[in-house]
Every structure is written in C-alpha cells, then in structure tokens.
Design an enzyme around this catalytic site. Structure first.
Site, PDB file in Angstrom:
ATOM      1  N   GLU A   1      16.330-138.373   3.071  1.00  0.00           N
ATOM      2  CA  GLU A   1      16.695-139.364   2.066  1.00  0.00           C
ATOM      3  C   GLU A   1      17.456-138.761   0.910  1.00  0.00           C
ATOM      4  O   GLU A   1      18.418-139.345   0.431  1.00  0.00           O
ATOM      5  CB  GLU A   1      15.452-140.092   1.559  1.00  0.00           C
TER       6      GLU A   1
ATOM      7  N   ARG B   1      18.723-147.687   1.665  1.00  0.00           N
ATOM      8  CA  ARG B   1      18.848-146.381   1.019  1.00  0.00           C
ATOM      9  C   ARG B   1      20.264-145.819   1.134  1.00  0.00           C
ATOM     10  O   ARG B   1      20.463-144.617   1.310  1.00  0.00           O
ATOM     11  CB  ARG B   1      17.843-145.377   1.604  1.00  0.00           C
TER      12      ARG B   1
ATOM     13  N   SER C   1      10.016-139.443  -1.278  1.00  0.00           N
ATOM     14  CA  SER C   1      10.105-139.499   0.187  1.00  0.00           C
ATOM     15  C   SER C   1      11.254-138.632   0.672  1.00  0.00           C
ATOM     16  O   SER C   1      12.409-138.867   0.313  1.00  0.00           O
ATOM     17  CB  SER C   1      10.302-140.938   0.653  1.00  0.00           C
TER      18      SER C   1
END
Length: 373
Positions: free
Chosen positions: A365, A186, A263
């Site tokens: 995130e 990520r 998320s």
C-alpha cells in the site's frame, strides 16, 4: 514512482501566482530521512528544504527539477537505506478556508501540509460531516487524494471535489475536478506519477451534527448501533480513535507498534472465479472474509490471508522488524534501529508465503522510494 496515468485529465488553469519564488530564503536541512517517516527508516538525502506555503512548494520543485521528492507526514512511504539522491521538500504548508457554503453543505480548501487528523478534528468541531471515520490517520491532507485514503467505511474520494496541483509537465498550476483524479481503491492518478504535486484539496462536507451512515460492521458494533445508523460526530470520532489505538494505528512515541506505515498490504480484489479458487484452497480453515465490490468483484481481507498463511501478530523478521503485536497488516520497526532492507525482507517473506498458500499476490500500500519489493 514510475507509472503515469493512461488518460489525460481535464484541467483548469489557475493564475500563476507562484512565478516569484520565496524558497531561496529557506534554510537547507541535513540529516537522515528516517527522522521524517513514521517507520523511522530511510537514508540520507542530498538536500532537504522546508516549504511552508504553496508558493514555496512550487518554487522548490521548479528549482530541483526532476530530482525532487515531496515528503509531508511520511506515514505512507518506505524510503530505501540509500536515501534519496536529490532534493527532499518537506511540505509544511498550513491552512483551511471556506470556499462556499449553504444550509446543507460547506466546501473547504485545505493546504497540502495541514496535518490530517487536525483537519478531521476541526470538521467534527464545526459540525461538518464526512471525514469523521477517518480520524486518527497519520499524515498530511495533501497525501489523502494520492492514496484515496479510507477507513471504517469512508474514503476521501466521497468528499473531495477538487485538487489544486502543480503540473510538472507544463510548469503550470491547475485545478483537477474529482472526476479527473482517477480515484479507485487506494489509488488515483497521483500515485506512482511524478507529474503532479498536490498543493491543496477541496472537500464538500454535509452540515450535520450526525455522522454519515455507519457502513463498517466493526465500527457499528463498537458504537452499539446497526449498520446504516448515524451517530453524533464526536462519538464516531472518539470510537474510531479508540479502535485505531487498539490496533497500534494512532501514533504514540511510547508504542513501537506505531512505527509503521499502517496497513502495509492492500486487500486483494478478486473476480468471482478467483474468489471461488481461494475458497477451495481455504476449505480446511474457514470462509475467507470478503466484501462485495462492483460487478462480480470481491475484496478479500489481506490480514486474514497473512494470518492463515502462518504470519501471526508479533511474527519477527530480521534486525528487530516484526508484524505488529496488535494488527497483522502492519509491519513495524520495533527497535527503531532496523533498516529498510530488513523490513522489505519480512514483507517479501509474507508476500511469498501468502502466494504459496493461497495463490494470491499481495501488493504494498505505501509508496516505495529508492527501494523495491
């Protein structure tokens, strides 16, 4: 958006066809940034303009200088209630073209503003394998290398072969090879760096009617196959869309659980000693779900940590924000009238609660704009 990459990537100069901007012809838009984010949160911008081509993106960035924020699908950003004190550029460039192809592969270039799921649907229709498990993810194609978007066992880093960018530090258009993008879990050199503006992304995909080997156990179960098996592309896409919809991870105006950034926290990556400490702390509630990584690293389920720390599905925060009723990792603006600060208050409560219970710090995130956790 402060940290920059520690190493300098190799770049290829691209002819500067953007020297004569057409951006001045575009109207200036006013309004709250909440209307451009999937969270429906974010205050006003000083100025909002639309860019429908790469040329216009570059022209607007050059005109705005350091006071520019690029916003496409708005699916992975949290914008503060104060908004943005500069120019917000809405990236609306579109297009896909084939660069090279042979019997086994096809390489395509996709403009940054192309809606991501439209691209995935097109690759499935054309029999191009490699993105099918990333179906249903909201946002734009240009955002995917920034976050190294991944789901159900696939990451875009596996298929990206190059990214065309505008380099703010030199004022030039350059082409970065995938190896120079710093892809990690990520993350990439683009995330938290103001240097690079993504204009287009090049993907190399396999010519195949079948998906790549199914890696994710949940997806394999839903498909009725074993991990490692392959299935028809359309079947893989349909099943992923069904799984995501069941978690509120496919945009639906009628479903308040989809007013989120997906998320909110990344899965923690622990070394062997840290994971063993977690196991000891969790001995009374069960084995923490985890997946092996490189070396002795282990990726642990953030959703499990959140749930076991006492923050279950539907857990309510202030002003109508809540954990999704379908997925523990999603923080939602249930009423559509909440504030960013309310969402961050809930996020801090969850982060601190998980740390108190398991001595693990969760990290967000999405990219936070004019706000902090």
């Amino acid at each position: 958006m402060g940290a920059t990459a520690t190493s300098q990537p190799r770049v290829k100069d691209v002819p500067d066809v953007y020297a004569q901007p057409t951006a001045a012809a575009q109207p200036v838009i006013s309004g709250e940034l909440s209307q451009y984010t999937t969270l429906r949160l974010g205050g006003p911008a000083r100025r909002i303009v639309t860019a429908t081509t790469a040329e216009e993106i570059v022209a607007h960035v050059r005109q705005a200088g350091e006071h520019a924020l690029l916003l496409a699908g708005g699916s992975n950003v949290v914008i503060g209630d104060a908004g943005f004190p500069g120019t917000v550029i809405l990236v609306r460039s579109r297009g896909l073209r084939v660069l090279t192809e042979d019997e086994q592969t096809v390489t395509i270039r996709v403009e940054a503003g192309e809606p991501w799921d439209d691209l995935v649907a097109a690759t499935v229709r054309n029999g191009w394998s490699g993105l099918e498990c990333l179906s249903g993810i909201p946002g734009s194609t240009g955002a995917t290398p920034i976050q190294n978007v991944g789901a159900y066992g696939q990451e875009v880093a596996e298929t990206i072969v190059g990214v065309q960018v505008y380099d703010r530090s030199t004022g030039t258009i350059t082409q970065l090879d995938a190896a120079d993008c710093g892809f990690a879990y990520r993350a990439s050199i683009f995330k938290y760096s103001e240097r690079w503006v993504v204009l287009a992304v090049d993907f190399r995909l396999a010519r195949s009617a079948l998906s790549g080997p199914v890696r994710y156990a949940e997806l394999a179960r839903a498909l009725g196959v074993e991990v490692g098996d392959r299935v028809p592309l359309a079947h893989a896409r349909a099943t992923v869309l069904e799984l995501r919809a069941g978690k509120g991870m496919v945009l639906d105006a009628a479903d308040p659980d989809t007013r989120s950034v997906g998320s909110f926290f990344t899965n923690p990556v622990l070394d062997a000693a840290e994971y063993e400490e977690l196991r000891q702390r969790a001995a009374d509630i069960g084995e923490p779900p985890a997946w092996p990584g490189a070396g002795d690293l282990v990726k642990v389920s953030a959703a499990w940590l959140i749930d076991k720390a006492g923050f279950g599905k539907g857990y309510a925060g202030p002003e109508g924000v809540a954990i999704s009723s379908k997925h523990t990792l999603a923080l939602t603006n249930q009423t559509g009238t909440a504030t960013t600060e309310a969402l961050l208050t809930l996020a801090r409560e969850i982060r601190d609660g998980v740390h108190a219970r398991f001595a693990i710090t969760l990290h967000p995130e999405p990219v936070l704009i004019t706000c902090t956790l």
